[in-house]
Design an enzyme around this catalytic site. Structure first.
Site: not given
Length: 194
Positions: A13, A88, A127, A139, A150
């Site tokens: 996203k 959310r 990533r 991250r 998550r």
């Protein structure tokens, strides 16, 4: 062009939103960024949020909607905006609808990046490896265990938002497992046709 981006963490996203921002000149609105900015600017809603956060609590939907409401009044949102990571929950989607209606605005499109969740952990690990190899920071949410937590939260709380908008014919599904450029092309095609 008022858009919402839906999809699980790791779906791409943020990458796609950045491309829409560059091409169409509309801002990507992240509730986390807006919250920090409102707190820093000491807006009335920001002051409320800071009080809650300083006490260790979660900021209420009412405060988050207030921050989004204030932010979309800014001049850079005149042509539209992308909401990334919001709403959310179903309650937030309903509150967003009510707030937009009060401003005589409505959403144009809800883009949902559909992905094979079983492959997302591999994508996240890759990533993180690429970031390390390039000498960039990794991250925090690219840790596989953090990511799984998550993803569980997304499936529990946020996955219900898509059917809410789909009932109104606003959801355009995009295959998020394609290459980044192919996803961008599919999004652009969807935006032109909508």
């Amino acid at each position: 062009m008022r858009l919402i981006f839906l999809g699980p963490p790791g779906a791409g996203k943020g990458t796609q939103a950045a491309r829409i921002v560059a091409k169409h000149g509309i801002p990507q609105l992240s509730t986390g960024d807006m919250l920090r900015a409102a707190v820093a600017a000491q807006t009335p809603v920001g002051v409320k949020a800071k009080t809650v956060m300083d006490a260790g609590g979660l900021v209420s939907d009412e405060i988050v909607i207030g921050i989004v409401s204030d932010r979309i009044e800014e001049p850079d949102c005149k042509k539209g905006f992308i909401l990334d990571g919001f709403p959310r929950t179903l309650a937030q989607a309903e509150a967003l609808d009510a707030m937009l209606a009060s401003k005589h605005l409505e959403l144009d499109t809800v883009l949902e990046l559909k992905v094979d969740q079983s492959k997302l952990v591999d994508r996240i690990v890759k990533r993180a490896e690429e970031a390390r190899a390039a000498g960039q920071p990794v991250r925090k949410d690219d840790d596989p265990e953090v990511f799984k937590t998550r993803l569980e939260a997304y499936n529990r709380d946020t996955a219900v938002v898509s059917p809410y908008y789909a009932k109104r014919g606003q959801v355009i599904e995009i295959d998020g497992m394609q290459s980044v450029d192919d996803v961008t092309a599919a999004i652009e095609k969807a935006l032109v046709g909508h």
